[in-house]
Design a protein around this motif. Structure first.
Motif, PDB file in Angstrom:
ATOM      1  N   ARG A 117       5.391  41.045  56.692  1.00 62.02           N
ATOM      2  CA  ARG A 117       6.393  40.895  55.635  1.00 62.02           C
ATOM      3  C   ARG A 117       6.758  39.420  55.490  1.00 62.02           C
ATOM      4  O   ARG A 117       6.975  38.716  56.461  1.00 62.02           O
ATOM      5  N   ARG A 118       6.804  38.971  54.267  1.00 61.82           N
ATOM      6  CA  ARG A 118       7.243  37.635  53.931  1.00 61.82           C
ATOM      7  C   ARG A 118       8.486  37.762  53.048  1.00 61.82           C
ATOM      8  O   ARG A 118       8.896  38.850  52.688  1.00 61.82           O
ATOM      9  N   ASP A 119       9.073  36.631  52.688  1.00 63.83           N
ATOM     10  CA  ASP A 119      10.226  36.660  51.787  1.00 63.83           C
ATOM     11  C   ASP A 119       9.816  37.343  50.482  1.00 63.83           C
ATOM     12  O   ASP A 119       8.994  36.820  49.725  1.00 63.83           O
ATOM     13  N   ASN A 120      10.375  38.535  50.263  1.00 57.58           N
ATOM     14  CA  ASN A 120      10.110  39.286  49.031  1.00 57.58           C
ATOM     15  C   ASN A 120       8.634  39.601  48.809  1.00 57.58           C
ATOM     16  O   ASN A 120       8.183  39.766  47.673  1.00 57.58           O
ATOM     17  N   GLY A 121       7.855  39.682  49.888  1.00 59.52           N
ATOM     18  CA  GLY A 121       6.444  39.994  49.707  1.00 59.52           C
ATOM     19  C   GLY A 121       5.730  40.259  51.010  1.00 59.52           C
ATOM     20  O   GLY A 121       6.346  40.537  52.042  1.00 59.52           O
ATOM     21  N   TYR A 122       4.389  40.142  50.971  1.00 57.20           N
ATOM     22  CA  TYR A 122       3.558  40.492  52.115  1.00 57.20           C
ATOM     23  C   TYR A 122       2.405  39.515  52.252  1.00 57.20           C
ATOM     24  O   TYR A 122       1.925  38.943  51.264  1.00 57.20           O
ATOM     25  N   ALA A 123       1.952  39.367  53.485  1.00 58.94           N
ATOM     26  CA  ALA A 123       0.708  38.654  53.780  1.00 58.94           C
ATOM     27  C   ALA A 123      -0.215  39.648  54.464  1.00 58.94           C
ATOM     28  O   ALA A 123       0.124  40.214  55.498  1.00 58.94           O
ATOM     29  N   ILE A 124      -1.385  39.880  53.867  1.00 65.02           N
ATOM     30  CA  ILE A 124      -2.320  40.895  54.353  1.00 65.02           C
ATOM     31  C   ILE A 124      -3.490  40.194  55.008  1.00 65.02           C
ATOM     32  O   ILE A 124      -4.206  39.410  54.373  1.00 65.02           O
ATOM     33  N   GLU A 125      -3.688  40.478  56.274  1.00 63.16           N
ATOM     34  CA  GLU A 125      -4.771  39.854  57.030  1.00 63.16           C
ATOM     35  C   GLU A 125      -6.032  40.692  56.904  1.00 63.16           C
ATOM     36  O   GLU A 125      -6.005  41.908  57.011  1.00 63.16           O
ATOM     37  N   LEU A 126      -7.166  40.015  56.650  1.00 58.97           N
ATOM     38  CA  LEU A 126      -8.451  40.704  56.592  1.00 58.97           C
ATOM     39  C   LEU A 126      -9.201  40.490  57.894  1.00 58.97           C
ATOM     40  O   LEU A 126      -9.325  39.364  58.379  1.00 58.97           O
ATOM     41  N   LYS A 127      -9.704  41.569  58.470  1.00 55.41           N
ATOM     42  CA  LYS A 127     -10.486  41.465  59.693  1.00 55.41           C
ATOM     43  C   LYS A 127     -11.860  40.876  59.405  1.00 55.41           C
ATOM     44  O   LYS A 127     -12.339  40.889  58.269  1.00 55.41           O
ATOM     45  N   ASP A 128     -12.509  40.386  60.461  1.00 58.54           N
ATOM     46  CA  ASP A 128     -13.868  39.851  60.388  1.00 58.54           C
ATOM     47  C   ASP A 128     -13.980  38.680  59.411  1.00 58.54           C
ATOM     48  O   ASP A 128     -15.025  38.444  58.797  1.00 58.54           O
ATOM     49  N   THR A 129     -12.876  37.969  59.203  1.00 59.62           N
ATOM     50  CA  THR A 129     -12.898  36.760  58.375  1.00 59.62           C
ATOM     51  C   THR A 129     -12.209  35.639  59.141  1.00 59.62           C
ATOM     52  O   THR A 129     -11.602  35.862  60.193  1.00 59.62           O
ATOM     53  N   ASP A 130     -12.306  34.440  58.613  1.00 57.74           N
ATOM     54  CA  ASP A 130     -11.685  33.289  59.261  1.00 57.74           C
ATOM     55  C   ASP A 130     -10.213  33.206  58.868  1.00 57.74           C
ATOM     56  O   ASP A 130      -9.796  32.351  58.072  1.00 57.74           O
ATOM     57  N   ASN A 131      -9.442  34.142  59.434  1.00 57.35           N
ATOM     58  CA  ASN A 131      -7.983  34.157  59.218  1.00 57.35           C
ATOM     59  C   ASN A 131      -7.610  34.236  57.736  1.00 57.35           C
ATOM     60  O   ASN A 131      -6.606  33.661  57.304  1.00 57.35           O
ATOM     61  N   THR A 132      -8.419  34.948  56.956  1.00 59.27           N
ATOM     62  CA  THR A 132      -8.121  35.107  55.537  1.00 59.27           C
ATOM     63  C   THR A 132      -6.886  35.978  55.353  1.00 59.27           C
ATOM     64  O   THR A 132      -6.759  37.039  55.965  1.00 59.27           O
ATOM     65  N   GLU A 133      -5.963  35.507  54.514  1.00 63.43           N
ATOM     66  CA  GLU A 133      -4.774  36.281  54.193  1.00 63.43           C
ATOM     67  C   GLU A 133      -4.648  36.413  52.681  1.00 63.43           C
ATOM     68  O   GLU A 133      -4.944  35.489  51.942  1.00 63.43           O
TER      69      GLU A 133
END
Length: 442
Positions: A117-133
């Motif tokens: 959860r971020r301020d009024n939103g979200y950060a979605i992490e993708l697996k098997d990537t270089d820390n892609t959000e």
């Protein structure tokens, strides 16, 4: 937030339908899709096909097979009157992604990791990537039964497991069968290339399953006792690993929040015996865009939008749960077996269908969908239509019922409806409908 970025987690029928609906409303939509980890064949009806078509899918429906025969053996009786279309889910899901790309919905293929959860939103992490959000202002959870519960309250039915084993035999005509047995029921399908999909559905608490190493032999032994299974087992051998999947009915008691919503099986997952899996998933997903649009653009209607969506999720869940309950109740040979005794009494004893009681008609204010938004309008509710009827063929029903309820002694129905200004044809059609649907005392 009118330019909100919406991210849909899951690219199946529910996630795809919600994404197409949101795109049509002008939103920027991304779908994160992860192909299912195992092959699956499903039987669908023309009703499901129509639902997919109404959702806007074209490529997903491009190569549907002809209906194939389905044998049903239940409560000692066998019927071969019905048919179903056997589809490979991988092909359907691939077509859904084609439809999304054609509609200029961004499709991101990958596995979802942590969601922060971020301020009024979200950060979605993708697996098997270089820390892609991926950043999102609004989240649509559409990962089906596998969607994390997130600590939300959920109603669960009898704990149920479905064990799927692939078999390989000679090429044949597509066909399917379902059969009940003492400890559960089996669904079997054969694809034209000779692949067989044999699934047993059992009660978790009473199944007494062996260790994983003996599970295939255990399932095979059960299948060999079932007459309907023999054509699927003939000259065939089990291949690959056995897949165990939960098929417990689950209702999410809180399916929508200020900046998130759950659709499809993530909101409510019914027993596969109801035969309505994809259809019920679409039913919630098609309502979601208007709910999301209201949550984002009209904060004063947040409560109304949430009420609208949760009422419909609850209603659909209980409707499909009762379909399953009644079908379980029709199997009377193993009355005291735990599998059957628990399922024929859940979720309640309310009848699936009720005759309309004319005395139950009420005009109330309830949330409805209008031009892509949720708003409050006067609707008519009855004992068998608790969500209300707003319009019938474009005619508001609340004024009709109010006119009927103020009808004077000796006044005909035509005279009663005359102030509504309907044409003679519409007035006669309305009178017939009111009588046929028991809205009037005969």
């Amino acid at each position: 937030m009118e330019n909100a970025k919406i991210v849909v987690l899951g690219g199946g029928p529910a996630g795809g339908a919600a994404a197409l609906g949101l795109k049509a409303l002008g939103y920027t939509v991304s779908v994160v899709a992860d192909p299912r980890p195992f092959k699956a064949v499903e039987g669908i009806s023309e009703r499901v096909v129509e639902g997919l078509r109404n959702a806007g899918f074209k490529y997903a429906l491009a190569n549907l097979p002809e209906p194939s025969p389905r044998l049903a053996s239940w409560n000692g009786a066998t019927s071969s009157a019905n048919t179903e279309m056997l589809i490979k889910r991988s092909e359907l899901d691939s077509g859904i992604l084609q439809d999304l790309r054609a509609a200029e919905v961004q499709v991101i293929e990958g596995r979802i990791g942590k969601i922060k959860r971020r301020d009024n939103g979200y950060a979605i992490e993708l697996k098997d990537t270089d820390n892609t959000e991926i950043q999102a202002d609004f989240l649509v959870e559409a990962r089906g039964r596998s969607a994390p519960g997130g600590g939300l309250e959920r109603l669960r039915g009898s704990e149920t497991v479905s064990l799927l084993q692939y078999w390989q035999g000679k090429p044949c005509k597509p066909q399917s069968a379902a059969e009940s047995f003492e400890d559960g029921w089996a669904w079997m399908a054969a694809w034209s290339d000779g692949t067989r999909y044999l699934q047993l559905t059992l009660d978790v608490a009473s199944a007494e399953l062996p260790d994983k190493a003996q599970l295939v032999d255990h399932c095979t032994a059960i299948l060999r006792t079932l007459p309907s299974a023999q054509p699927f087992l003939e000259d065939a051998e089990p291949t690959g690993i056995l897949h165990a999947r939960t098929s417990t009915p689950i209702l999410c008691r809180e399916a929508v929040g200020d900046n998130w919503i759950r659709v499809g099986d993530a909101a409510m997952a019914v027993d596969p015996l109801s035969g309505n899996g994809i259809f019920q998933a679409l039913s919630s997903a098609l309502q979601a865009p208007a709910v999301i649009n209201t949550l984002i653009t009209m904060p004063e209607r947040v409560g109304l939008a949430k009420q609208f969506y949760q009422q419909r999720v609850d209603h659909l869940f209980y409707r499909f749960a009762r379909i399953g309950r009644d079908f379980y109740g029709s199997e009377e040979r193993w009355w005291d077996n735990p599998f059957w005794s628990t399922r024929r009494n859940w979720p309640d004893s309310e009848p699936l269908h009720q005759d309309t009681d004319p005395d139950s008609l009420q005009v109330v204010s309830m949330p409805v969908v209008n031009n892509g938004l949720i708003e409050e309008q006067e609707v008519v509710i009855t004992n068998d239509q608790p969500l209300g009827i707003w319009h019938l063929n474009g005619i508001p029903m609340a004024p009709v019922v109010k006119a009927l309820q103020s009808r004077k002694f000796g006044e005909s129905i035509a005279e009663c409806l005359e102030p509504l200004g309907l044409s003679n044809q519409l007035q006669q059609g309305m009178e017939r409908w009111l009588l046929q649907n028991h809205w009037l005392h005969r």
